[in-house]
Design a protein around this motif. Structure first.
Motif, short mmCIF file in Angstrom:
data_model
loop_
_atom_site.label_atom_id
_atom_site.label_comp_id
_atom_site.label_asym_id
_atom_site.label_seq_id
_atom_site.Cartn_x
_atom_site.Cartn_y
_atom_site.Cartn_z
N MET A 92 9.54 10.13 7.96
CA MET A 92 8.83 11.38 7.78
C MET A 92 8.66 11.69 6.30
O MET A 92 7.63 12.21 5.90
CB MET A 92 9.57 12.51 8.49
N ALA A 93 9.67 11.39 5.48
CA ALA A 93 9.58 11.67 4.05
C ALA A 93 8.41 10.89 3.43
O ALA A 93 7.65 11.43 2.63
CB ALA A 93 10.89 11.29 3.35
N LEU A 94 8.26 9.66 3.83
CA LEU A 94 7.19 8.83 3.31
C LEU A 94 5.82 9.39 3.70
O LEU A 94 4.91 9.49 2.86
CB LEU A 94 7.35 7.40 3.84
N PHE A 95 5.67 9.79 4.94
CA PHE A 95 4.39 10.35 5.39
C PHE A 95 4.12 11.70 4.74
O PHE A 95 2.98 12.01 4.39
CB PHE A 95 4.35 10.46 6.92
N ASP A 96 5.16 12.50 4.54
CA ASP A 96 4.99 13.78 3.87
C ASP A 96 4.51 13.57 2.44
O ASP A 96 3.58 14.23 1.97
CB ASP A 96 6.32 14.56 3.89
N MET A 97 5.12 12.62 1.73
CA MET A 97 4.71 12.30 0.37
C MET A 97 3.27 11.79 0.35
O MET A 97 2.46 12.18 -0.49
CB MET A 97 5.66 11.27 -0.24
N ALA A 98 2.93 10.90 1.27
CA ALA A 98 1.57 10.33 1.32
C ALA A 98 0.52 11.41 1.56
O ALA A 98 -0.53 11.42 0.91
CB ALA A 98 1.50 9.26 2.41
N ARG A 99 0.82 12.33 2.44
CA ARG A 99 -0.11 13.43 2.71
C ARG A 99 -0.24 14.32 1.49
O ARG A 99 -1.34 14.66 1.05
CB ARG A 99 0.38 14.24 3.92
N HIS A 100 0.88 14.67 0.89
CA HIS A 100 0.89 15.56 -0.27
C HIS A 100 0.13 14.97 -1.47
O HIS A 100 -0.55 15.69 -2.20
CB HIS A 100 2.33 15.87 -0.68
N THR A 101 0.25 13.67 -1.69
CA THR A 101 -0.40 13.02 -2.83
C THR A 101 -1.76 12.43 -2.46
O THR A 101 -2.38 11.75 -3.27
CB THR A 101 0.51 11.92 -3.42
N GLN A 102 -2.20 12.68 -1.24
CA GLN A 102 -3.52 12.26 -0.75
C GLN A 102 -3.72 10.75 -0.81
O GLN A 102 -4.78 10.25 -1.21
CB GLN A 102 -4.63 12.99 -1.49
N LEU A 103 -2.69 10.01 -0.41
CA LEU A 103 -2.81 8.55 -0.38
C LEU A 103 -3.70 8.12 0.77
O LEU A 103 -3.63 8.65 1.88
CB LEU A 103 -1.44 7.90 -0.22
N SER A 104 -4.54 7.13 0.51
CA SER A 104 -5.36 6.54 1.57
C SER A 104 -4.82 5.15 1.94
O SER A 104 -5.20 4.59 2.96
CB SER A 104 -6.81 6.42 1.11
N GLN A 105 -3.94 4.62 1.08
CA GLN A 105 -3.34 3.32 1.34
C GLN A 105 -1.90 3.32 0.84
O GLN A 105 -1.60 3.86 -0.23
CB GLN A 105 -4.12 2.21 0.63
N LEU A 106 -1.04 2.68 1.61
CA LEU A 106 0.38 2.57 1.29
C LEU A 106 0.83 1.23 1.86
O LEU A 106 0.81 1.05 3.07
CB LEU A 106 1.11 3.74 1.96
N HIS A 107 1.19 0.29 0.99
CA HIS A 107 1.59 -1.03 1.46
C HIS A 107 3.10 -1.14 1.43
O HIS A 107 3.72 -1.16 0.36
CB HIS A 107 0.96 -2.13 0.60
N ILE A 108 3.70 -1.18 2.61
CA ILE A 108 5.15 -1.28 2.75
C ILE A 108 5.52 -2.75 2.83
O ILE A 108 4.98 -3.49 3.66
CB ILE A 108 5.62 -0.52 4.01
#
Length: 175
Positions: free
Chosen positions: A1-17
């Protein structure tokens, strides 16, 4: 959830884990399923490879996250720290501090704003314990110590020269 919260907050369109749970390899964070590694982030108009490989290699680098000037400043900082260990006097100590402050200011100046925003959001989340990346090493986001600039001088710093690592706090392991 922390990762998704950060991605939403910073408006990420891509995140490669690149790494999550590893039952028999790596730190306790990965073995317990509490660590995650990311090597690419992007918004609709900016893509960043989370990578500063080549920082400690002499001469120029084709890594866009490292300037030649920064490499020169890091070399001066490293040399000044060696002199400080040898001489242990006030002038040498002050020279080392000045050289290292110059390098740290250059790192801060050139760090991508998106990476800075990601780190700030993660630091603000109560559940995030550690943030380790090519720019900074934050072993405890809840203590009063400042994050350490990643000079790729220790094993932990070198391991995190090409990705962002997040550790989630778990009371059963950390408390």
């Amino acid at each position: 959830m922390a990762l998704f919260d950060m991605a939403r907050h910073t408006q990420l369109s891509q995140l490669h884990i690149t790494s999550c749970w590893r039952p028999s390899l790596g730190s306790i964070a990965h073995r317990a399923g509490l660590g995650i590694d990311i090597d690419v982030v992007a918004t609709s108009n900016k893509r960043i490879n989370i990578n500063r490989v080549g920082l400690t290699v002499p001469n120029t680098s084709d890594n866009p996250n490292i300037t030649t000037h920064e490499k020169e400043l890091l070399a001066a900082c490293t040399n000044a720290r060696l002199q400080e260990k040898l001489h242990r006097d006030k002038e040498t100590r002050e020279a080392a501090k000045a050289n290292c402050d110059s390098w740290e200011n250059e790192v801060e100046k050139n760090e991508p704003q998106l990476i800075r925003s990601i780190r700030r959001k993660l630091q603000a989340l109560e559940v995030v314990e550690q943030i380790l990346d090519p720019w900074y090493i934050e072993l405890n986001t809840k203590d009063s110590k400042s994050q350490k600039t990643n000079a790729q001088s220790s094993d932990n710093e070198r391991i995190h020269k090409d990705h962002l690592h997040i550790t989630i706090k778990d009371a059963k392991i950390y408390d």
